[in-house]
Design an enzyme around this catalytic site. Structure first.
Site, PDB file in Angstrom:
ATOM      1  N   VAL A 107     -14.430  -1.331   9.589  1.00 28.32           N
ATOM      2  CA  VAL A 107     -15.139  -0.050   9.519  1.00 28.32           C
ATOM      3  C   VAL A 107     -16.590  -0.379   9.232  1.00 28.32           C
ATOM      4  CG1 VAL A 107     -15.380   2.047   8.149  1.00 28.32           C
ATOM      5  CG2 VAL A 107     -13.108   1.201   8.749  1.00 28.32           C
ATOM      6  N   ALA A 139       2.681  -8.636 -10.816  1.00 28.18           N
ATOM      7  CA  ALA A 139       3.090  -8.355 -12.192  1.00 28.18           C
ATOM      8  C   ALA A 139       4.036  -9.426 -12.736  1.00 28.18           C
ATOM      9  CB  ALA A 139       3.771  -6.992 -12.245  1.00 28.18           C
ATOM     10  N   HIS A 191      31.621  -9.467   0.573  1.00 24.80           N
ATOM     11  CA  HIS A 191      31.614  -8.825   1.890  1.00 24.80           C
ATOM     12  C   HIS A 191      31.993  -7.370   1.735  1.00 24.80           C
ATOM     13  CE1 HIS A 191      32.020  -8.403   6.209  1.00 24.80           C
ATOM     14  NE2 HIS A 191      33.189  -7.822   6.015  1.00 24.80           N
TER      15      HIS A 191
HETATM   16  P1  NAD Z   1      -4.202  -7.328   0.155  1.00 23.01           P
HETATM   17  O1  NAD Z   1      -4.918  -8.584  -0.062  1.00 23.01           O
HETATM   18  O2  NAD Z   1      -2.714  -7.307   0.147  1.00 23.01           O
HETATM   19  O3  NAD Z   1      -4.637  -6.703   1.555  1.00 23.01           O
HETATM   20  C1  NAD Z   1      -5.953  -6.417   1.877  1.00 23.01           C
HETATM   21  C2  NAD Z   1      -6.053  -6.367   3.386  1.00 23.01           C
HETATM   22  O4  NAD Z   1      -7.314  -5.840   3.722  1.00 23.01           O
HETATM   23  C3  NAD Z   1      -5.954  -7.737   4.032  1.00 23.01           C
HETATM   24  O5  NAD Z   1      -5.016  -7.667   5.069  1.00 23.01           O
HETATM   25  C4  NAD Z   1      -7.376  -7.986   4.535  1.00 23.01           C
HETATM   26  O6  NAD Z   1      -7.399  -8.780   5.687  1.00 23.01           O
HETATM   27  C5  NAD Z   1      -7.842  -6.583   4.794  1.00 23.01           C
HETATM   28  N1  NAD Z   1      -9.278  -6.364   4.740  1.00 23.01           N
HETATM   29  C6  NAD Z   1     -10.181  -6.896   3.873  1.00 23.01           C
HETATM   30  N2  NAD Z   1     -11.414  -6.402   4.098  1.00 23.01           N
HETATM   31  C7  NAD Z   1     -11.290  -5.522   5.135  1.00 23.01           C
HETATM   32  C8  NAD Z   1     -12.214  -4.683   5.816  1.00 23.01           C
HETATM   33  N3  NAD Z   1     -13.494  -4.632   5.460  1.00 23.01           N
HETATM   34  N4  NAD Z   1     -11.746  -3.919   6.839  1.00 23.01           N
HETATM   35  C9  NAD Z   1     -10.434  -3.961   7.193  1.00 23.01           C
HETATM   36  N5  NAD Z   1      -9.524  -4.726   6.569  1.00 23.01           N
HETATM   37  C10 NAD Z   1      -9.945  -5.501   5.544  1.00 23.01           C
HETATM   38  O7  NAD Z   1      -4.825  -6.295  -0.900  1.00 23.01           O
HETATM   39  P2  NAD Z   1      -4.347  -4.851  -1.392  1.00 23.01           P
HETATM   40  O8  NAD Z   1      -3.401  -4.234  -0.439  1.00 23.01           O
HETATM   41  O9  NAD Z   1      -5.594  -4.135  -1.758  1.00 23.01           O
HETATM   42  O10 NAD Z   1      -3.563  -5.204  -2.699  1.00 23.01           O
HETATM   43  C11 NAD Z   1      -4.203  -5.953  -3.713  1.00 23.01           C
HETATM   44  C12 NAD Z   1      -3.235  -6.828  -4.416  1.00 23.01           C
HETATM   45  O11 NAD Z   1      -2.414  -6.036  -5.259  1.00 23.01           O
HETATM   46  C13 NAD Z   1      -2.278  -7.571  -3.502  1.00 23.01           C
HETATM   47  O12 NAD Z   1      -2.797  -8.783  -3.024  1.00 23.01           O
HETATM   48  C14 NAD Z   1      -1.121  -7.797  -4.406  1.00 23.01           C
HETATM   49  O13 NAD Z   1      -1.362  -8.967  -5.126  1.00 23.01           O
HETATM   50  C15 NAD Z   1      -1.146  -6.605  -5.329  1.00 23.01           C
HETATM   51  N6  NAD Z   1      -0.130  -5.627  -4.935  1.00 23.01           N
HETATM   52  C16 NAD Z   1       1.173  -6.016  -4.901  1.00 23.01           C
HETATM   53  C17 NAD Z   1       2.144  -5.126  -4.525  1.00 23.01           C
HETATM   54  C18 NAD Z   1       3.573  -5.573  -4.513  1.00 23.01           C
HETATM   55  O14 NAD Z   1       3.885  -6.574  -5.149  1.00 23.01           O
HETATM   56  N7  NAD Z   1       4.452  -4.892  -3.806  1.00 23.01           N
HETATM   57  C19 NAD Z   1       1.812  -3.839  -4.152  1.00 23.01           C
HETATM   58  C20 NAD Z   1       0.482  -3.469  -4.191  1.00 23.01           C
HETATM   59  C21 NAD Z   1      -0.480  -4.378  -4.580  1.00 23.01           C
END
Ligand code: NAD
Length: 474
Positions: free
Chosen positions: A240, A323, A447
């Site tokens: 974006v 976490a 199973h």
């Molecule tokens: P993320 O690192 O998972 O994903 C961020 C995404 O944004 C990546 O795919 C990246 O390539 C993309 N990106 C970066 N800059 C961009 C841009 N300018 N335009 C378009 N795309 C771009 O980060 P998140 O989703 O913000 O989550 C943060 C962290 O929180 C995760 O890495 C994770 O550690 C944690 N988290 C974990 C869970 C879980 O365990 N289920 C859930 C939510 C968050």
């Protein structure tokens, strides 16, 4: 553990890292002060992260499943969403769990101080209490567990209530007609799925060539396919370049080789492009703690910083920002403080993306093995051959084992499919116990369950899976 200690310790930050550390320290007989601005322990995970998002994802799954039930001869009416009841149910879940942690804290006689801490020196904290007033408190050891916050992108800075981070999205103020999710990672896909299930037209924009860049492509493929049906659009290799508030929406400009529609207006925008460590703690410069170039506090395997009185755990010390990694680190740090011979050196930290299907992996990934030029054998079991998966009408899943061809040790496990997040725990145990593929194949699994896919993927490794026919060569 019967050991006790008369140490006086402080834990700064009450998330899953901080409270796990505080509770274990109290169990080991230490005198513990836990400092956090919220009413109760819980941190981002319980107040604004894992827990509220999972409550909403549970609802999203129900809505999707009710839709799928048409295929099984059960036709439900269109769901009517009462947003304020949904919100209060989610808030109730958070209150119950954080309240429970408050209780556990009291039972353990942990001094819970609602406020913010600043360092006066390596062992003294100035705590500004929520209700007013300051205290200067001195400890033997201090554990920093201050977590992380959403990363901000300059091109996406716009002072508008229509621009949200994960906290705003979880507040669920309305069900927007359209939502742009910037970032196809954990948060973007989980919260994007929630809004899509509630009826929002969701577009995901990801700058890299695939969703969930950290995960193996074959695990992401079934999720991508399902999301293509659920979402309005998935724009890969796209960023974006600007956002502008306009009338009753946000005008977004896209940039990338494949961009067809350069500009589009969305009702809301969720920015989920990663998280940044909260290492800018006031007064930290008065200690010996060192912060690395990416903002993570530097620690050794005992989670001790360059200042011998200060330990640090969780998101603030590095990836993965999960976490369960934080909680484990918290416990290791406390044991190290108690004088036990411990180190943080897991063979497998599970990662789970709670979308539908869920994507989960632990230990070595194929991507990582390839990068390291490491020889592995991959055994895959397709869920189309799993009785349980077919009864659930979820045959798109897949379970794979990454095995060392010489020792036949299980090095990694990857699962995509319904409930993958629960199943992956077996993979963690197999890896941590140094299980061989033979051990997994010889363990009788119940199973009909999805857990059989783990046993059968081990059988696939030996070419003897009951439900996968492999013609003999030659
Ligand atoms: P993320 O690192 O998972 O994903 C961020 C995404 O944004 C990546 O795919 C990246 O390539 C993309 N990106 C970066 N800059 C961009 C841009 N300018 N335009 C378009 N795309 C771009 O980060 P998140 O989703 O913000 O989550 C943060 C962290 O929180 C995760 O890495 C994770 O550690 C944690 N988290 C974990 C869970 C879980 O365990 N289920 C859930 C939510 C968050």
């Amino acid at each position: 553990m019967s050991e006790t200690s008369n140490l006086n310790i402080a834990v700064v930050g009450g998330g899953p890292g901080g409270y796990a550390a505080a509770f274990l320290a109290a169990d080991l007989g230490m005198s513990v002060t836990l400092i956090d601005p919220e009413l109760n322990p819980g941190g981002v995970c319980l107040y604004r992260g894992c827990i509220p998002s999972k409550a909403l994802l549970h609802v999203a799954k129900l809505v999707e499943e009710a839709e799928q039930a048409k295929n099984w001869g059960v036709d439900f009416a269109q769901p009517k969403i009462d947003l304020s009841r949904l919100r209060s149910w989610k808030e109730g879940v958070v209150k119950k769990l954080t309240g429970g942690l408050g209780q556990l804290s009291k039972q353990r006689k942990v001094q819970y101080v609602q406020g913010m801490a600043a360092f006066e020196n390596s062992t003294t904290l100035r705590v500004t209490k929520n209700g007013g007033g300051e205290d200067s408190l001195t400890f033997d050891k201090i554990i920093i567990a201050t977590g992380s916050r959403p990363a901000a992108v300059p091109t996406l800075k716009l002072d508008s209530p229509r621009m949200m981070d994960s906290t705003g999205a979880l507040n669920l103020e309305d069900i927007p007609g359209s939502l742009l999710v910037v970032g196809g990672g954990y948060i973007g896909l989980e919260l994007g799925s929630v809004y899509a299930a509630l009826g929002t037209r969701v577009t995901v924009v990801e700058m890299l060539p695939g969703l969930l860049p950290g995960a193996d492509r074959d695990l992401v493929a079934p999720l991508h396919k399902r999301l293509e049906k659920m979402l309005e659009a998935i724009l890969l290799n796209t960023t974006v370049s600007s956002v502008k508030a306009e009338g009753d929406g946000i005008r977004v400009t896209f940039e990338g080789a494949n961009v067809k529609e350069r500009e589009k207006v969305f009702d809301r925008v969720l920015v989920s492009v990663g998280r940044k460590p909260n290492s800018e703690i006031p007064g930290l410069d008065k200690t010996q703690v060192k912060v690395g170039p990416k903002g993570f506090i530097q620690v050794n395997k005992q989670l001790q910083t360059d200042d011998s009185a200060i330990f640090a755990i969780g998101d603030v010390v590095g990836e993965p920002m999960l976490a369960h990694k934080a909680s484990h680190e918290g416990r290791v740090a406390v044991e190290a403080i108690a004088g036990h011979k411990v180190a943080f050196e897991p063979n497998a930290i599970p990662a789970v993306v709670f979308t539908d299907p869920e994507v989960a992996w632990c230990g070595l990934t194929e991507t990582q093995a390839e990068k390291e030029g490491r020889e592995i054998k991959v055994a895959k079991f397709p869920w189309g051959a799993s009785g349980r998966a077919v009864t659930l009408d979820r045959p798109e899943g897949m379970t794979k084992l990454l095995v060392d061809p010489q020792t036949e040790r299980v090095l990694g496990v990857g699962i995509v499919g319904a409930g993958a997040g629960e199943l992956i725990a077996e993979g963690v145990l197999a890896i941590e116990m140094a299980a061989l593929a033979r051990d997994v194949a010889l363990s009788i699994h119940p199973h009909p369950t999805l857990s059989e896919t783990i046993m059968e993927s081990a059988e696939v490794f030996f070419g003897t899976s009951t439900h996968v026919y492999r013609p003999k060569r030659g």
